[in-house]
Design an enzyme around this catalytic site. Structure first.
Site: not given
Length: 696
Positions: A105, A125
């Site tokens: 990210e 995640e």
């Protein structure tokens, strides 16, 4: 402690470097350092471009697990990534090693990305019950096709730098091994071209029209098997195609928060930490293991060949012994087939495959060839007589200090060790089939096992990329002892009125990959039958023995291998319930004077969990397992327990130990012998404590 993020300058390029070993986790100190140093570079008029890179063996490989469960500290990762993207000067990110989760990210917050060809990246995640919450679900679909972004995010899969480049995630590949140099070279080229910031948030989602989200959602729900995170992550990705970027970020954050507060997230985090705690064994702290470079395997059946394959894939030299040349050739063919499968799946390079078969693997019919092996694992027929004979022969030929291990699933390792003059060198290494696929390894410590031998078992497990769990000696150790008890409970549920097919349906809906009766068919009903016959002489006369599975075996129905068991198996067809089963069960109920009743799916699950948790409490109370979380690791990795429920002990804590104890009390009215509450369970309820209180 040195600052984990530093800033230097080469001409007009600011180099912001993360150095937070071992994996450059995005800790609070790293986030703060990135924020301050990017801000400093922004403010410096002599800086025209900013390079973000990492020292050590990897780019930012995710969050800092030490911060899990703690209150967040500013700057948050979403704010940091937004700040990086908002820079008025071009930000170049150089990736090496792995860029995972928050690391990727951060990279997507940059304006340009260069990666070493050896790098890998992903957003895992959902494995922790959450979704990428720092813009990952919004930026990835704006860099690569939405369908591929959805697949990466919902499956937690990784891609190579080369694939990332082909998809559009990576702007340039570098063949070298220095990310800093690769980043500087790219930054210089961009400045020479007059390139300015290129913000991902300005892009539209790529190929969004090609995605049918309703069909994709149905597919994700099916593969997720009850896990919420992949479905919520897909909702967030869909938001990237229907909402402006800022609104998409808000939607992502709302979905992230919902998952963060869920029981599933707590269960998956528990599983994550439980798997990291199993290797903490007091008796081997500071104890050096013995060598495991060269091992022997006795027996080349499915299990022995699987163990040999797993060892070879780990770079271990293997000699496998069989009783005659035909059996040895058959074992070699099985190992070769397993290794070829690893090549096909991309887990093993062809050159490495060829080298293994040429130099690291051989078969023999003579135990004398084990003379210089560091460790020998026995994987022969599950008979005490046979195993004692094998260990007597190994004792005679193996060098002093060689570890002698048995792969027995149930038998008394103290008795096996007594067949040698070196009981301190003997332990159990209980692999799970197929051994080259399954991750679980029970390291079974006998009464006289030397701590260096125990340490060697764990070292071998680590080398073979197994999750090794310490177990004590009893019939079935941790997993199979608990299995035998909940199998009896399932049989009792059927005698009480449910069908095996009711049980399988209720428990697959609960989250098991397969129902217990379907699993028995897959393993072979004759295996359980043989074990029940082995224990028949010691069976307590108070036990209500369910014989319907034995009746199937007596008719030659062993499950998948014979085409019929609890289900009927025809090639190319979905397994169907075997109608003969209901007839056999009805006859047994009549013989035992049992009037069947309706049993709901909820009760089926309650009975199953009460039996599993109760016997697990005995396993912990008896010291067979070190801690409740070790039991969770065994059931999660060896027995198909749904990971999103955290394991049986975590599940029991979630629903409350008082409920489990109360369920057992109710069931005692049906069978006072089967449903005896474990002393540890009663003690914890009386003290208003849970299993987690014993995990420290």
């Amino acid at each position: 402690m040195e600052d984990p993020v530093t800033i230097t300058r080469e001409a007009n390029i600011a180099i912001v470097e993360v150095n937070n070993p071992p994996v450059n986790a995005a800790s609070h100190a790293v986030r703060l350092g990135l924020q301050l140093n990017v801000k400093e570079a922004e403010a410096n008029p002599e800086v025209e471009a900013i390079l973000i890179c990492c020292a050590g063996r990897t780019f930012i490989a995710g969050a800092d697990i030490k911060e899990f469960g703690k209150p967040p500290q500013d700057p948050s990762l979403p704010d940091l990534v937004n700040q990086i993207e908002a820079s008025t000067k071009p930000v170049i990110v150089a990736i090496h090693g792995t860029a995972l989760g928050g690391g990727l990210e951060v990279a997507m917050g940059g304006h340009y990305r260069v990666a070493l060809t050896s790098a890998k990246m992903g957003l895992p995640e959902v494995n922790l019950g959450i979704l990428p919450g720092a813009g990952g679900t919004q930026r990835l679909p704006r860099l690569i096709p939405v369908a591929k972004a959805a697949e990466m995010i919902t499956s937690a899969g990784m891609i190579s730098a080369k694939e990332g480049h082909e998809l559009g995630l990576i702007d340039r590949l570098d063949e070298g091994d220095d990310p800093r140099a690769a980043g500087l070279a790219y930054a210089k080229d961009l400045l020479a071209e007059g390139a300015g910031p290129s913000r991902t948030s300005d892009n539209a989602a790529k190929d969004a029209d090609a995605v049918d989200f309703d069909a994709l959602r149905a597919k994700v729900k099916k593969s997720a098997r009850g896990i919420m995170a992949p479905v919520k992550a897909l909702d967030a990705v869909e938001g990237a195609t229907t909402m402006p970027f800022a609104e998409g970020l808000k939607n992502e954050r709302a979905l992230f928060t919902e998952l963060l507060e869920s029981d599933q997230r707590a269960a998956l985090i528990h599983a994550f930490f439980a798997e990291r705690s199993v290797a903490k064994v007091k008796e081997i702290e500071g104890v050096a293991p013995r060598p495991t470079d060269k091992i022997g395997v006795v027996g080349g059946g499915t299990m022995g060949a699987g163990i040999a394959t797993s060892a070879l894939l780990a770079g271990i030299d293997v000699t496998l012994a069989e009783r005659d040349d035909d059996a040895a050739n058959k074992a070699r063919a099985t190992v070769e087939k397993n290794l070829a499968g690893a090549v096909k799946r991309g887990k093993l390079a062809q050159a490495k495959h060829d080298a293994i078969l040429a130099n690291a693997f051989r078969t023999t019919t003579d135990y004398a060839d084990f003379g210089e092996r560091d460790l020998v694992i026995e994987a022969v027929f599950e008979s005490m007589e046979v195993k004692r004979e094998v260990f007597g022969q190994l004792d005679a030929v193996c060098k002093p200090g060689a570890v002698l291990a048995t792969n027995t699933s149930y038998l008394d390792i103290n008795e096996i060790a007594a067949a040698t003059k070196r009981p301190g060198d003997v332990l159990g290494l209980h692999f799970f089939s197929p051994a080259h696929v399954m991750k679980l390894l029970e390291v079974v410590v006998a009464d006289q096992t030397d701590p260096t031998v125990t340490a060697t078992g764990f070292a071998l497990g680590k080398k073979m990329k197994k999750i090794a769990v310490r177990a004590g000696v009893c019939d079935g150790f941790i997993g199979n002892r608990i299995l035998s008890h909940y199998q009896k409970a399932n049989f009792a549920t059927v005698l009480a009125g449910a069908s095996p097919f009711d049980v399988d349906r209720a428990l697959t809906n609960f989250g098991l990959a397969m129902g217990p009766f379907a699993v028995s068919d897959l393993a072979g009903l004759d295996i359980g039958w043989a074990n029940r016959k082995r224990l028949a002489e010691t069976r307590d006369p108070r036990e209500t023995y369910a014989a319907f599975a034995d009746k199937l075996c007596e008719q030659g129905h062993f499950g998948r291998k014979t085409g019929k068991g609890f289900y009927i198996y025809e090639e190319g067809e979905k397994p169907q319930p075997n109608p003969e089963v209901e007839e056999i069960i009805a006859a047994e109920r009549a013989e035992k004077g049992i009037t069947p009743r309706q049993i709901s799916d909820e009760e089926i699950v309650d009975r199953y969990m009460a039996a599993m948790v109760n016997e697990a409490a005995r396993v912990v109370g008896d010291g067979i397992a070190q801690r409740p979380s070790d039991v969770d690791v065994v059931l999660l990795n060896g027995y198909g327990f749904p990971r999103w429920r955290g394991g049986p002990m975590h599940y029991a804590d979630t629903v409350g130990l008082a409920k489990i104890l109360n369920d057992i009390g109710v069931l005692q009215k049906e069978d006072d012998f089967l449903w005896q509450p474990a002393p540890l369970l009663k003690q914890l309820v009386e003290e208003d404590r849970n299993f987690a209180s014993l995990n420290g």
